[in-house]
Design an enzyme around this catalytic site. Structure first.
Site, short mmCIF file in Angstrom:
data_model
loop_
_atom_site.label_atom_id
_atom_site.label_comp_id
_atom_site.label_asym_id
_atom_site.label_seq_id
_atom_site.Cartn_x
_atom_site.Cartn_y
_atom_site.Cartn_z
N ARG A 48 50.16 51.90 51.47
CA ARG A 48 50.73 53.00 50.68
C ARG A 48 52.09 52.70 50.06
NH1 ARG A 48 50.98 58.20 53.97
NH2 ARG A 48 50.47 56.97 55.82
N LYS B 170 55.48 45.60 54.16
CA LYS B 170 56.18 46.87 54.39
C LYS B 170 57.45 46.73 55.22
CE LYS B 170 54.45 50.10 57.18
NZ LYS B 170 53.63 51.27 57.57
N ASP C 84 58.01 49.40 61.62
CA ASP C 84 58.23 50.31 60.49
C ASP C 84 58.87 51.63 60.93
OD1 ASP C 84 56.10 51.37 61.82
OD2 ASP C 84 54.76 51.48 60.10
N GLY D 284 48.38 60.61 67.13
CA GLY D 284 47.70 60.70 68.42
C GLY D 284 48.29 61.87 69.20
N GLU E 298 43.42 60.05 69.56
CA GLU E 298 43.74 59.85 68.15
C GLU E 298 43.24 61.03 67.31
OE1 GLU E 298 45.71 57.34 66.87
OE2 GLU E 298 46.02 57.26 69.03
N LYS F 272 88.50 36.27 39.31
CA LYS F 272 87.60 35.47 40.15
C LYS F 272 88.34 34.28 40.73
CE LYS F 272 83.96 32.53 40.60
NZ LYS F 272 83.60 31.21 40.17
N ASN G 126 88.81 28.39 32.10
CA ASN G 126 88.84 27.58 33.32
C ASN G 126 87.69 26.60 33.41
OD1 ASN G 126 87.24 29.96 33.53
ND2 ASN G 126 87.14 29.73 35.74
N TYR G 127 86.77 26.67 32.47
CA TYR G 127 85.54 25.87 32.58
C TYR G 127 85.39 25.05 31.32
CZ TYR G 127 80.52 25.06 33.45
OH TYR G 127 79.29 24.51 33.67
N SER H 272 99.67 39.20 24.56
CA SER H 272 98.28 39.63 24.39
C SER H 272 97.44 38.57 23.68
CB SER H 272 98.23 40.90 23.56
OG SER H 272 98.89 41.92 24.26
C1 UD1 Z 1 49.40 54.88 66.10
C2 UD1 Z 1 48.93 55.49 67.40
C3 UD1 Z 1 49.07 57.01 67.32
C4 UD1 Z 1 50.51 57.38 67.01
C5 UD1 Z 1 50.97 56.68 65.74
C6 UD1 Z 1 52.43 56.90 65.51
C7 UD1 Z 1 47.20 53.98 68.15
C8 UD1 Z 1 45.74 53.78 68.30
N1 UD1 Z 1 47.57 55.14 67.60
O1 UD1 Z 1 48.61 55.37 65.04
O2 UD1 Z 1 48.68 57.58 68.54
O3 UD1 Z 1 50.61 58.79 66.87
O4 UD1 Z 1 50.75 55.26 65.85
O5 UD1 Z 1 52.80 56.41 64.26
O6 UD1 Z 1 47.97 53.17 68.56
N2 UD1 Z 1 49.57 47.47 63.75
C9 UD1 Z 1 49.36 46.13 64.00
N3 UD1 Z 1 48.11 45.67 64.08
C10 UD1 Z 1 47.03 46.46 63.96
C11 UD1 Z 1 47.23 47.84 63.70
C12 UD1 Z 1 48.52 48.32 63.61
O7 UD1 Z 1 50.33 45.37 64.13
O8 UD1 Z 1 45.90 45.96 64.07
C13 UD1 Z 1 50.95 47.96 63.67
C14 UD1 Z 1 51.27 48.57 62.32
O9 UD1 Z 1 51.84 47.60 61.46
C15 UD1 Z 1 52.30 49.62 62.71
C16 UD1 Z 1 51.89 50.04 64.12
O10 UD1 Z 1 51.09 48.99 64.61
O11 UD1 Z 1 53.59 49.08 62.77
C17 UD1 Z 1 51.15 51.36 64.15
O12 UD1 Z 1 49.99 51.24 63.34
P1 UD1 Z 1 49.47 52.44 62.47
O13 UD1 Z 1 48.20 52.06 61.84
O14 UD1 Z 1 50.55 52.96 61.62
O15 UD1 Z 1 49.26 53.52 63.60
P2 UD1 Z 1 48.03 54.43 63.87
O16 UD1 Z 1 46.91 53.64 64.43
O17 UD1 Z 1 47.83 55.27 62.69
#
Ligand code: UD1
Ligand code: CA
Length: 457
Positions: free
Chosen positions: A15, A22, A102, A137, A151, A352, A387-388, A406
């Protein structure tokens, strides 16, 4: 007891609609992930394991922290799958804190509370009540006891009424985490491995599950879109502005104030609207800054007045402005500009890699590059140092009490002795001795009775 911190940063961030991963988008001048890393370092982590995936190489090259290692997750099969990749990098025991790359504004205070609630024995979740919990969640409780996280997509209509949500951050006993992760299944609506399924496993094991809450909502807000990024930036800047005002800094408008680095202020500092401070900036006592100034890597001494629309950029060399100096409006101080006390730099003047001694003035439309300027020098409007030479830079040395008329061009290398005077419009290519007047321009002629051309009929 070992403290390992796992930071999830493999997700794509669709997004954001950006080619930049991101977690590398910037908030207050630092990437989202760097904010989280800096907080992790502040917590005294023994190991920081960052899970990368999308844009892994770019992410890994862009951030740094002590005790940092990267683990790649390809493909991304869910947050539980992400955590599984980190397992080999974790200590045999202790506490593992899970953060998100993030969610940049999590404070050390809240993270510490979570680590303490875990104590290497309990599963501690960071939760918060939201007016609109859609998408998150849900924390399912029985009485007071946490039973599970469900979830949003898997939740029943009744469970979707629950407003307490999981923020994505938890502290877990490392031994138990490893055991639970090895038992995860992906039999859910999204076909993903959910890290959140470990809550029900903890309950089944008889491991206590506890919940802690952050002080404010901003700490747990994630960035998924440019709109959310801008919203968090403003919340963060507002919190900073409040802190400065509590310390006595007078901001004309806290909503129009941006710090992208580290700003330190003395007492009685006044800052008008729309100013940006980047890198390391120090403002002494009584400094006043006009509207719309951008100041980066600079030390501004006591009682300096900076008029509106001034741009100061010290880059790696820094800029120093001495006490009581007056700068701008529309002035530009570049790397290596070092001004002593009571120097005046006026509109459309660029400085400068030059030093100006006490009381020197360049008030209008001028350029000083690679120059050493003495005390009380008056550097006239429209004058420049050449200067250059197209290949190398050379220095211009201007003694004390020199007056540069001036529209003069000082072709470096050149030295003007103390008290020298340069006639306006001169192009100076030879040294001028102390006390001399140097004039180097075409002599004025007069043609008497000159008749102007008239238009032919
Ligand atoms: C997750 C939680 C949810 C919580 C929400 C808060 C799970 C299953 N759910 O939701 O309960 O309310 O975060 O924001 O954990 N990421 C990876 N690898 C993956 C998937 C995700 O590194 O395979 C990272 C993403 O980059 C992000 C973080 O994990 O930084 C959370 O992933 P995101 O998809 O935003 O969270 P949800 O699954 O929606
Ligand atoms: Ca999310």
């Amino acid at each position: 007891m070992a403290l390992d911190i796992v930071i999830m940063a493999a997700g794509k961030g669709t997004r954001m609609k950006s080619s930049l991963p991101k977690v590398l988008h910037k908030l207050a001048g630092r990437s989202l992930l760097q904010h989280v890393l800096d907080t992790a370092v502040g917590l005294g982590a023994d190991r920081i394991v960052t899970i990368t995936g999308h844009g892994a190489e770019q992410v890994e090259a862009a951030v740094q922290a002590a005790h940092l290692q990267f683990v790649r997750q390809m493909p991304q099969l869910g947050t539980g799958h992400a955590a599984q990749q980190a397992v080999p990098a974790l200590h045999a025991e202790g506490t593992t804190l899970i953060l998100n790359g993030d969610v940049p504004l999590i404070t050390a205070h809240t993270a510490r509370a979570l680590i303490e609630a875990c104590g290497g024995k309990k599963l501690a979740l960071l939760t918060i009540e939201l007016a609109d919990p859609t998408g998150y969640g849900r924390i399912v409780r029985q009485g007071d006891a946490v039973r599970a996280i469900v979830e949003h997509k898997d939740a029943t209509p009744e469970q979707r009424q629950i407003c307490e949500i999981y923020t994505g951050m938890m502290a877990v006993p490392t031994v138990a985490l490893k055991r639970w992760l090895s038992q995860l299944k992906n039999d859910n609506v999204q076909g993903e491995y959910y890290l959140t399924d470990i809550v029900a496993m903890a309950v089944a094991d008889g491991t206590p599950v506890v919940a802690a809450q952050p002080k404010g909502e901003a700490e747990v807000l994630g960035v998924n879109s440019p709109l959310q990024l801008a919203d968090l930036e403003r919340r963060h800047q507002h919190a900073l502005a409040e802190r400065f005002m509590e310390d006595g800094v007078r901001l004309a408008d806290p909503a129009r104030f941006d710090v992208r680095g580290e700003l330190r202020c003395g007492i009685d500092v006044e800052i008008d609207i729309n100013c940006i401070f980047e890198g390391q900036v120090h403002l002494g006592h009584g400094v006043r800054i006009g509207a719309s100034c951008v100041i980066r890597n600079a030390q501004i001494a006591d009682n300096v007045v900076i008029h509106p629309f001034t741009h100061i950029d010290g880059d790696t060399q820094g800029v120093k402005v001495g006490a009581g100096s007056m700068i701008g409006p529309f002035a530009r101080l570049r790397p290596g500009a070092e001004l002593a006390e009571e120097v005046h730099i006026g509109n459309f003047v660029e400085v400068k890699n030059s030093t100006l001694a006490k009381g020197a003035k360049a008030n209008h439309l001028a350029y000083l590059g690679d120059a050493t300027v003495g005390e009380r020098v008056n550097y006239g409007a429209g004058s420049i140092t050449a200067n250059y030479d197209g290949a190398n830079k050379h220095r211009t040395v201007i003694g004390n009490d020199v007056h540069v008329g001036s529209n003069s061009v000082l072709i470096a290398p050149v030295t003007l002795g103390d008290g020298a005077t340069i006639g306006g419009g001169s192009t100076i290519s030879k040294n001028v001795a102390a006390g001399d007047l140097a004039v180097a321009r075409g002599k004025q002629m007069a043609i008497s009775g000159w008749a102007r051309p008239v238009k032919k009929r």
